[in-house]
Motif scaffolding. Sequence first.
Motif, PDB file in Angstrom:
ATOM      1  N   VAL A 352       0.783  -1.174   0.203  1.00 33.08           N
ATOM      2  CA  VAL A 352      -0.201  -0.108  -0.057  1.00 33.08           C
ATOM      3  C   VAL A 352       0.795   1.229   0.140  1.00 33.08           C
ATOM      4  O   VAL A 352       0.585   2.122  -0.782  1.00 33.08           O
ATOM      5  CB  VAL A 352      -0.779   0.153   1.268  1.00 33.08           C
ATOM      6  CG1 VAL A 352      -1.758   1.263   1.298  1.00 33.08           C
ATOM      7  CG2 VAL A 352      -2.062  -1.204   1.100  1.00 33.08           C
ATOM      8  N   PHE A 353       1.867   1.205   0.833  1.00 33.54           N
ATOM      9  CA  PHE A 353       2.701   2.461   0.961  1.00 33.54           C
ATOM     10  C   PHE A 353       3.621   2.324  -0.537  1.00 33.54           C
ATOM     11  O   PHE A 353       3.875   3.597  -0.724  1.00 33.54           O
ATOM     12  CB  PHE A 353       3.742   2.395   2.066  1.00 33.54           C
ATOM     13  CG  PHE A 353       2.918   2.371   3.390  1.00 33.54           C
ATOM     14  CD1 PHE A 353       2.388   3.860   3.679  1.00 33.54           C
ATOM     15  CD2 PHE A 353       2.614   1.552   4.420  1.00 33.54           C
ATOM     16  CE1 PHE A 353       1.826   3.994   4.816  1.00 33.54           C
ATOM     17  CE2 PHE A 353       2.084   1.767   5.567  1.00 33.54           C
ATOM     18  CZ  PHE A 353       1.675   3.019   5.577  1.00 33.54           C
ATOM     19  N   THR A 354       3.931   1.532  -0.843  1.00 34.35           N
ATOM     20  CA  THR A 354       4.874   1.601  -1.997  1.00 34.35           C
ATOM     21  C   THR A 354       3.927   2.019  -3.353  1.00 34.35           C
ATOM     22  O   THR A 354       4.245   2.875  -4.018  1.00 34.35           O
ATOM     23  CB  THR A 354       5.188   0.077  -2.595  1.00 34.35           C
ATOM     24  OG1 THR A 354       6.066  -0.566  -1.444  1.00 34.35           O
ATOM     25  CG2 THR A 354       5.906   0.033  -3.817  1.00 34.35           C
ATOM     26  N   ALA A 355       2.579   1.669  -3.393  1.00 37.51           N
ATOM     27  CA  ALA A 355       1.600   2.286  -4.317  1.00 37.51           C
ATOM     28  C   ALA A 355       1.623   3.596  -4.190  1.00 37.51           C
ATOM     29  O   ALA A 355       1.520   4.505  -5.209  1.00 37.51           O
ATOM     30  CB  ALA A 355       0.498   1.278  -4.262  1.00 37.51           C
ATOM     31  N   LEU A 356       1.284   3.963  -2.900  1.00 40.47           N
ATOM     32  CA  LEU A 356       1.159   5.654  -2.714  1.00 40.47           C
ATOM     33  C   LEU A 356       2.161   6.308  -2.974  1.00 40.47           C
ATOM     34  O   LEU A 356       2.017   7.435  -3.326  1.00 40.47           O
ATOM     35  CB  LEU A 356       0.729   5.640  -1.041  1.00 40.47           C
ATOM     36  CG  LEU A 356      -0.873   5.509  -0.643  1.00 40.47           C
ATOM     37  CD1 LEU A 356      -0.863   5.593   0.627  1.00 40.47           C
ATOM     38  CD2 LEU A 356      -1.490   6.590  -1.502  1.00 40.47           C
ATOM     39  N   GLY A 357       3.468   5.728  -2.835  1.00 35.78           N
ATOM     40  CA  GLY A 357       4.527   6.435  -3.207  1.00 35.78           C
ATOM     41  C   GLY A 357       4.692   6.850  -4.536  1.00 35.78           C
ATOM     42  O   GLY A 357       5.572   7.709  -4.855  1.00 35.78           O
ATOM     43  N   THR A 358       4.018   6.353  -5.442  1.00 35.77           N
ATOM     44  CA  THR A 358       4.108   6.816  -6.843  1.00 35.77           C
ATOM     45  C   THR A 358       3.495   8.048  -7.050  1.00 35.77           C
ATOM     46  O   THR A 358       3.326   8.459  -8.089  1.00 35.77           O
ATOM     47  CB  THR A 358       3.525   5.450  -7.649  1.00 35.77           C
ATOM     48  OG1 THR A 358       2.204   5.454  -7.314  1.00 35.77           O
ATOM     49  CG2 THR A 358       4.097   4.285  -7.512  1.00 35.77           C
ATOM     50  N   PHE A 359       2.414   8.469  -6.146  1.00 29.34           N
ATOM     51  CA  PHE A 359       1.739   9.636  -6.319  1.00 29.34           C
ATOM     52  C   PHE A 359       2.404  10.830  -5.732  1.00 29.34           C
ATOM     53  O   PHE A 359       2.743  10.631  -4.462  1.00 29.34           O
ATOM     54  CB  PHE A 359       0.447   9.509  -5.472  1.00 29.34           C
ATOM     55  CG  PHE A 359      -0.703   8.563  -6.309  1.00 29.34           C
ATOM     56  CD1 PHE A 359      -1.458   8.985  -7.200  1.00 29.34           C
ATOM     57  CD2 PHE A 359      -0.636   7.320  -5.901  1.00 29.34           C
ATOM     58  CE1 PHE A 359      -2.244   8.010  -7.893  1.00 29.34           C
ATOM     59  CE2 PHE A 359      -1.418   6.103  -6.451  1.00 29.34           C
ATOM     60  CZ  PHE A 359      -2.352   6.613  -7.608  1.00 29.34           C
ATOM     61  N   LYS A 360       2.747  11.820  -6.432  1.00 28.06           N
ATOM     62  CA  LYS A 360       3.362  12.964  -6.024  1.00 28.06           C
ATOM     63  C   LYS A 360       2.619  13.909  -4.812  1.00 28.06           C
ATOM     64  O   LYS A 360       3.148  14.415  -3.800  1.00 28.06           O
ATOM     65  CB  LYS A 360       3.868  14.068  -7.111  1.00 28.06           C
ATOM     66  CG  LYS A 360       5.005  13.012  -7.838  1.00 28.06           C
ATOM     67  CD  LYS A 360       6.270  13.106  -7.120  1.00 28.06           C
ATOM     68  CE  LYS A 360       7.367  12.238  -7.912  1.00 28.06           C
ATOM     69  NZ  LYS A 360       7.281  11.059  -7.509  1.00 28.06           N
ATOM     70  N   ASP A 361       1.409  14.117  -5.684  1.00 24.62           N
ATOM     71  CA  ASP A 361       0.479  15.262  -4.597  1.00 24.62           C
ATOM     72  C   ASP A 361      -0.492  14.421  -3.961  1.00 24.62           C
ATOM     73  O   ASP A 361      -1.398  14.989  -4.257  1.00 24.62           O
ATOM     74  CB  ASP A 361      -0.027  16.148  -5.850  1.00 24.62           C
ATOM     75  CG  ASP A 361       1.170  17.175  -6.028  1.00 24.62           C
ATOM     76  OD1 ASP A 361       1.931  17.226  -5.371  1.00 24.62           O
ATOM     77  OD2 ASP A 361       1.107  17.783  -7.066  1.00 24.62           O
ATOM     78  N   VAL A 362      -0.285  13.918  -2.843  1.00 27.72           N
ATOM     79  CA  VAL A 362      -1.208  13.199  -2.186  1.00 27.72           C
ATOM     80  C   VAL A 362      -1.055  13.386  -0.748  1.00 27.72           C
ATOM     81  O   VAL A 362       0.360  13.488  -0.212  1.00 27.72           O
ATOM     82  CB  VAL A 362      -1.233  11.591  -2.488  1.00 27.72           C
ATOM     83  CG1 VAL A 362      -2.246  10.931  -1.393  1.00 27.72           C
ATOM     84  CG2 VAL A 362      -1.600  11.336  -4.014  1.00 27.72           C
ATOM     85  N   VAL A 363      -2.049  13.778  -0.067  1.00 30.24           N
ATOM     86  CA  VAL A 363      -1.865  14.143   1.602  1.00 30.24           C
ATOM     87  C   VAL A 363      -2.226  12.523   2.141  1.00 30.24           C
ATOM     88  O   VAL A 363      -3.317  12.111   1.876  1.00 30.24           O
ATOM     89  CB  VAL A 363      -2.404  15.252   2.163  1.00 30.24           C
ATOM     90  CG1 VAL A 363      -2.419  15.284   3.659  1.00 30.24           C
ATOM     91  CG2 VAL A 363      -2.076  16.380   1.278  1.00 30.24           C
ATOM     92  N   VAL A 364      -1.445  12.047   3.095  1.00 28.51           N
ATOM     93  CA  VAL A 364      -2.013  10.810   3.668  1.00 28.51           C
ATOM     94  C   VAL A 364      -1.847  11.059   5.250  1.00 28.51           C
ATOM     95  O   VAL A 364      -0.902  11.457   5.903  1.00 28.51           O
ATOM     96  CB  VAL A 364      -0.725   9.632   3.441  1.00 28.51           C
ATOM     97  CG1 VAL A 364      -1.295   8.337   4.090  1.00 28.51           C
ATOM     98  CG2 VAL A 364      -0.671   9.429   1.982  1.00 28.51           C
ATOM     99  N   THR A 365      -3.336  11.152   5.698  1.00 33.76           N
ATOM    100  CA  THR A 365      -3.541  11.507   7.043  1.00 33.76           C
ATOM    101  C   THR A 365      -3.579  10.014   7.616  1.00 33.76           C
ATOM    102  O   THR A 365      -4.219   9.008   7.543  1.00 33.76           O
ATOM    103  CB  THR A 365      -4.788  12.131   7.506  1.00 33.76           C
ATOM    104  OG1 THR A 365      -6.101  11.323   6.595  1.00 33.76           O
ATOM    105  CG2 THR A 365      -5.003  13.430   6.978  1.00 33.76           C
ATOM    106  N   GLY A 366      -2.541   9.824   8.471  1.00 31.08           N
ATOM    107  CA  GLY A 366      -2.114   8.296   8.885  1.00 31.08           C
ATOM    108  C   GLY A 366      -2.764   8.021  10.420  1.00 31.08           C
ATOM    109  O   GLY A 366      -3.620   8.891  10.656  1.00 31.08           O
ATOM    110  N   ASP A 367      -2.641   6.833  10.755  1.00 28.60           N
ATOM    111  CA  ASP A 367      -3.302   6.660  12.255  1.00 28.60           C
ATOM    112  C   ASP A 367      -2.475   5.550  12.836  1.00 28.60           C
ATOM    113  O   ASP A 367      -1.108   5.514  12.573  1.00 28.60           O
ATOM    114  CB  ASP A 367      -4.630   5.711  11.966  1.00 28.60           C
ATOM    115  CG  ASP A 367      -5.732   6.165  12.805  1.00 28.60           C
ATOM    116  OD1 ASP A 367      -5.469   5.769  13.915  1.00 28.60           O
ATOM    117  OD2 ASP A 367      -6.631   6.663  12.602  1.00 28.60           O
ATOM    118  N   ILE A 368      -2.999   4.894  13.877  1.00 24.60           N
ATOM    119  CA  ILE A 368      -2.154   4.308  14.927  1.00 24.60           C
ATOM    120  C   ILE A 368      -2.443   2.737  14.728  1.00 24.60           C
ATOM    121  O   ILE A 368      -3.267   2.120  14.728  1.00 24.60           O
ATOM    122  CB  ILE A 368      -2.586   4.701  16.462  1.00 24.60           C
ATOM    123  CG1 ILE A 368      -2.179   6.257  16.569  1.00 24.60           C
ATOM    124  CG2 ILE A 368      -1.754   3.862  17.421  1.00 24.60           C
ATOM    125  CD1 ILE A 368      -2.537   7.069  17.800  1.00 24.60           C
ATOM    126  N   GLY A 369      -0.933   2.189  14.515  1.00 25.51           N
ATOM    127  CA  GLY A 369      -0.964   0.672  14.336  1.00 25.51           C
ATOM    128  C   GLY A 369       0.331   0.382  13.596  1.00 25.51           C
ATOM    129  O   GLY A 369       1.110   1.291  13.419  1.00 25.51           O
TER     130      GLY A 369
END
Lengths: 582, 203
Positions: A352-369
Amino acid sequence: MKELLSGNEAFARGAWEAGATVGSGYPGTPSTEILENAVKYAKEMYCEWAPNEKVAFEVAAGASLAGARAFCTMKHVGLNVAADPLMTLSYTGTVGGFVAIVADDPGMHSSQNEQDTRQYARFAKIPLLEPSDAQEAKDFLIRSFDISEQFRTPVIVRSTTRISHARSLVELGERRERAFPGFHRDPPRFVPIPAWGRKMRIRVEERLRALRAWAENANLNRVEMLSREFGIITSGISYQYVREVFPEASVLKLGIGYPLSPHLVRDFASRVKNLLVVEELDDFIEEQVRALGIICDGRNLVPGIGELSPERLNTARNRINGADSTLIIPVNKAELPPRPPVLCPGCPHRGVFTALGTFKDVVVTGDIGCYSLGVTPPLDRMDTILCMGGGISLAHGMAKAGEKKNIVGMVGDSTFFHSGITGLIDIAVNRSNVVICILDNRTTAMTGHQDHPGTGRTLAGEDTMAISIEGMATACGIKRVRVADPYDVPALVSVFREEMEAGEPSVLIPRAPCVLAEKRPLGDPLRIDPGKCRTCGACLKVGCPALEAVDKTPNINQNSCAGCGICRQMCKFGAIGSAERR
Amino acid sequence: MGSHRQPGIFAPDQTSVLLAGVGGQGILLASNILARTALLAGFDVKTNEVHGMAQRGGSVVAEIRFGKKIHSPLIPPLGAQVLAAFEAMEALRYAGFLSSGGQALISTLRIIPTSVSSGFAAYPRDLDTVLRKTFRNVRFVDAAAAARKAGSPKAINMAILGAVSSVLAFEDSIWQKAIGLCVKAKFVETNLQAFAFGKKLAA
């Protein structure tokens, strides 16, 4: 008979010996193992994982009002979630003994903040006990049930990491069975409508006065008179460090962290020439001692940020003595490569993080885990973490503020059930165009694989209904709900793109079981063909600990590779393939 | 109050062992067995362990202290008589805890952290030389080989424990009893073997 028990095992044993019949909690380091051990007594003591700490607290409160002895367990930040019922259970009071076992994490080994739970006891005007080893963990918990019944008050037992996870010898006892009285109706006592609540308010103050008087003579506090020159007031694990580093000092050991006993403190202070307060986190005792007009040392010598240790107390000791406190350290730790926790080899979150890494202009609001680890380089694909469930609501807030970038809110399966649902309803009802990514690895992974409402199994290991995440998302009003394979990175990239461009709220559920919980690899270990590898470093960007590279030449550790194939998808030269079978 | 100027060992009548390694190497089990051994030998025992987030492949320690009466579960700097490292570089990270006359037992195994693989940091060059320079009393143990020889590559923890047993004054029979108490029955035999090979390598 003496057993070597961790503090958490001792808490579980104490609840059982005290005759408790209901225990509820939500996993959180360092508290998790209390319920995991308590459930071993399931025949006599019902134990469950609740979806969150508020529910756990209320479940135990309900049991108490019906007359049973009940307890709930949580980490320090869990009590924030349960603070609402805490503040009013203080008003209604308890019937059967009620104890909240709350474990603080000084030093933030596995937490997002440092919090001193003693402040909650003062806030809620209820007693708090602080054990300093596993024996006291058991004994103090049993005493807490008695105190709760005697004063009709909820009681907090405060643990810390080094109480919960340190082992020491514990004398075991027998269980005290109690008759179950059942609920007796008494609305003026249990219903805090304003007219009755105002009367409760007065009773809370009266109770606190009674508790103060009781604490003056309770044997939970202890004076160890040695030196007349130097005395220390301390509590909890700090007591052990004090005894190790200041063997000659007189000590007032407070087993009752709240309320403080003014006469006891005054008497002790009058018997020593110099007084020092040693406590972890807030200057909770020191402030109250100073308010009595007593002069003492404390935060000026002993740090309040981070965890205490014999090492840090030794520094304080040297400062008192005017001695040189610089240690001769043979190695400069700062020069060693850091080894922080990382996503395991084969972890489904990595895709999931590898896939998201291909997007330049994305904000990822994360959580706990475990997925919080997606913030560390080289994955480096998370922008915020606030609290349990915060990843969802923060995404909505950013969108409503007019953030132009695409926003992905990220939450785990257990965290979604814990406190993500209400945020998702907000997104659906008030419409924000965000993608909520619910990472479903079928367990509460970070705390050591506890079940949750989506797993279909209870704490006691019994089969139960599994709440569907898709069904829940749909019921929350989200129309676009998709499940994806987290190990297929290119497919995941297209799904993310489609959902970001959908123009309406969407839920994406990358689903694959935690590889550590499964205890078997996904495939054969992969190997790198040195003939094809151009040392471009693309595979290393997935941050897999099985991919080891010294001087940029990658090698796959055959003992740790789980065969997930995510690194293979990164390689443009086809250099990564299955190991040859021999 | 001036009698304890030397930082570190505060009570001479207790023994402290620090196990250092990487999350997932089985340090918790090794810690349990050592604690159980000390308990069977009649000592007061305290241990400290790392649970939770730090376990995920991070640098971890377990501390085991035994003697007549133990207060702190945490070992002070220069307070350990034995430092056993399950991974070679991790020995350096915790070097400050070993007493000046203490014994270092170091697995020759190297696990490259992602911080190195990603190019953010460098694994120490000439690690053996650095280790020899850092520790006055050091023995290197090919724990991975001992574990393989015993038929279980995961039994590195038992091989290290075997090495630890070569410097502590517990009889083998107590260790064996403790291993029997802490390990699932079907793994006892392999674990005992790894323990024995580890002890031989360190002796």
